[in-house]
Scaffold this active site. Structure first.
Site, PDB file in Angstrom:
ATOM      1  N   ASN A  84      -5.426   0.976 -19.017  1.00  0.00           N
ATOM      2  CA  ASN A  84      -6.765   1.544 -19.015  1.00  0.00           C
ATOM      3  C   ASN A  84      -6.727   3.074 -19.099  1.00  0.00           C
ATOM      4  O   ASN A  84      -5.670   3.671 -19.315  1.00  0.00           O
ATOM      5  CB  ASN A  84      -7.523   1.075 -17.763  1.00  0.00           C
ATOM      6  CG  ASN A  84      -8.961   0.728 -18.049  1.00  0.00           C
ATOM      7  OD1 ASN A  84      -9.651   1.454 -18.754  1.00  0.00           O
ATOM      8  ND2 ASN A  84      -9.424  -0.386 -17.508  1.00  0.00           N
ATOM      9  N   HIS A 114      12.644  16.251  -9.904  1.00  0.00           N
ATOM     10  CA  HIS A 114      13.228  17.588  -9.874  1.00  0.00           C
ATOM     11  C   HIS A 114      14.250  17.681  -8.748  1.00  0.00           C
ATOM     12  O   HIS A 114      14.217  16.901  -7.789  1.00  0.00           O
ATOM     13  CB  HIS A 114      12.151  18.655  -9.672  1.00  0.00           C
ATOM     14  CG  HIS A 114      11.131  18.690 -10.759  1.00  0.00           C
ATOM     15  ND1 HIS A 114      11.367  19.259 -11.990  1.00  0.00           N
ATOM     16  CD2 HIS A 114       9.863  18.213 -10.811  1.00  0.00           C
ATOM     17  CE1 HIS A 114      10.305  19.153 -12.747  1.00  0.00           C
ATOM     18  NE2 HIS A 114       9.367  18.503 -12.056  1.00  0.00           N
ATOM     19  N   ALA A 159      -4.492  -0.164  -5.399  1.00  0.00           N
ATOM     20  CA  ALA A 159      -4.957   1.131  -5.876  1.00  0.00           C
ATOM     21  C   ALA A 159      -4.483   2.254  -4.964  1.00  0.00           C
ATOM     22  O   ALA A 159      -4.482   2.125  -3.740  1.00  0.00           O
ATOM     23  CB  ALA A 159      -6.479   1.139  -5.969  1.00  0.00           C
ATOM     24  N   ARG A 165      10.148   2.242  -4.025  1.00  0.00           N
ATOM     25  CA  ARG A 165      11.282   1.313  -4.007  1.00  0.00           C
ATOM     26  C   ARG A 165      10.877   0.004  -4.666  1.00  0.00           C
ATOM     27  O   ARG A 165       9.687  -0.249  -4.880  1.00  0.00           O
ATOM     28  CB  ARG A 165      11.764   1.055  -2.569  1.00  0.00           C
ATOM     29  CG  ARG A 165      10.730   0.435  -1.656  1.00  0.00           C
ATOM     30  CD  ARG A 165      11.251   0.310  -0.234  1.00  0.00           C
ATOM     31  NE  ARG A 165      11.534   1.631   0.329  1.00  0.00           N
ATOM     32  CZ  ARG A 165      12.116   1.818   1.511  1.00  0.00           C
ATOM     33  NH1 ARG A 165      12.496   0.765   2.240  1.00  0.00           N
ATOM     34  NH2 ARG A 165      12.322   3.030   1.965  1.00  0.00           N
ATOM     35  N   ARG A 182       1.767  -9.280   1.639  1.00  0.00           N
ATOM     36  CA  ARG A 182       1.788 -10.736   1.732  1.00  0.00           C
ATOM     37  C   ARG A 182       2.144 -11.330   0.384  1.00  0.00           C
ATOM     38  O   ARG A 182       2.127 -10.650  -0.644  1.00  0.00           O
ATOM     39  CB  ARG A 182       0.439 -11.288   2.194  1.00  0.00           C
ATOM     40  CG  ARG A 182      -0.705 -11.111   1.196  1.00  0.00           C
ATOM     41  CD  ARG A 182      -1.957 -11.796   1.729  1.00  0.00           C
ATOM     42  NE  ARG A 182      -3.113 -11.663   0.866  1.00  0.00           N
ATOM     43  CZ  ARG A 182      -3.410 -12.481  -0.134  1.00  0.00           C
ATOM     44  NH1 ARG A 182      -2.599 -13.508  -0.422  1.00  0.00           N
ATOM     45  NH2 ARG A 182      -4.507 -12.308  -0.860  1.00  0.00           N
TER      46      ARG A 182
END
Length: 209
Positions: A84, A114, A159, A165, A182
């Site tokens: 999107n 960096h 969101a 990780r 979950r």
């Protein structure tokens, strides 16, 4: 090892950048500019640009402008992809995106980093690592995925999350840093009777030609 071999490898790396590396980004900048300024109804031209920009693409890759990337040739879309508005991919390493992936507005996939030491950072030393988004993943709006991360098949990233990780398959994960909350189960399926069916009304004149 030359620069292209370095950034297209599947290994993480440290490198010192200078102005000479920008020549490899010029094509991507030009194509992104053209793509972002293409009329929305000119799907053929958008398709041509994506096929030229991305390392791997197909007719089921849909990216809404505005879109930005570093190189383009390091982005590999392996099936249906819906990305999107206002997404950014810093593809200083390979970014592999599987089949049936949904990427919401404002998402950043950032292979690039960096140096932690300020003197090294000021001298242009940076890091990079590949990103893998497996099949059927949904990444929510304004999430950030950093280099070296794999998101497993069918998982949902909430969101605003910052994914630092690996996330396993079949889970809902969110937060900063992003954590598994979950598993996704059959209870998450929407009952058919609760799904509204949209039927086109040929007599609806609310949208004019």
């Amino acid at each position: 090892m030359n620069y292209i071999d370095l950034i297209t490898s599947n290994n993480s790396y440290f490198a010192q950048n200078d102005d000479s590396t920008s020549k490899y980004q010029q094509k991507a900048k030009r194509l992104c500019f053209e793509y972002n300024n293409t009329p929305p109804d000119n799907m053929q031209r958008r398709r041509e640009i994506l096929n030229d920009l991305l390392g791997t693409s197909n007719d089921l890759v849909f990216i809404e402008p505005s879109f930005r990337c570093d190189f383009g040739f390091n982005i590999h879309a392996h099936g249906f992809l819906l990305m999107n508005y206002n997404c950014v991919i810093l593809d200083t390493s390979p970014v592999n995106i599987g089949e049936g992936v949904f990427i919401a507005p404002g998402v950043v996939l950032a292979c690039a980093g960096h140096a932690i030491d300020p003197e090294q950072r000021a001298s242009g030393i940076g890091s990079s690592a590949p990103i893998t988004i497996e099949d059927e993943v949904w990444i929510g709006a304004n999430a950030t995925v950093i280099g070296g991360v794999t998101i497993g098949k069918g998982s949902i990233i909430g969101a605003g999350s910052v994914v630092t990780r690996d996330i396993p398959g079949g889970v809902i994960a969110y937060g900063n840093p992003c954590k598994v909350r979950r598993k996704i189960t059959d209870k998450d399926k929407i009952s058919p009777e609760n799904i509204f069916r949209i039927i086109a009304d040929e007599n609806d004149n609310s949208v004019s030609e």
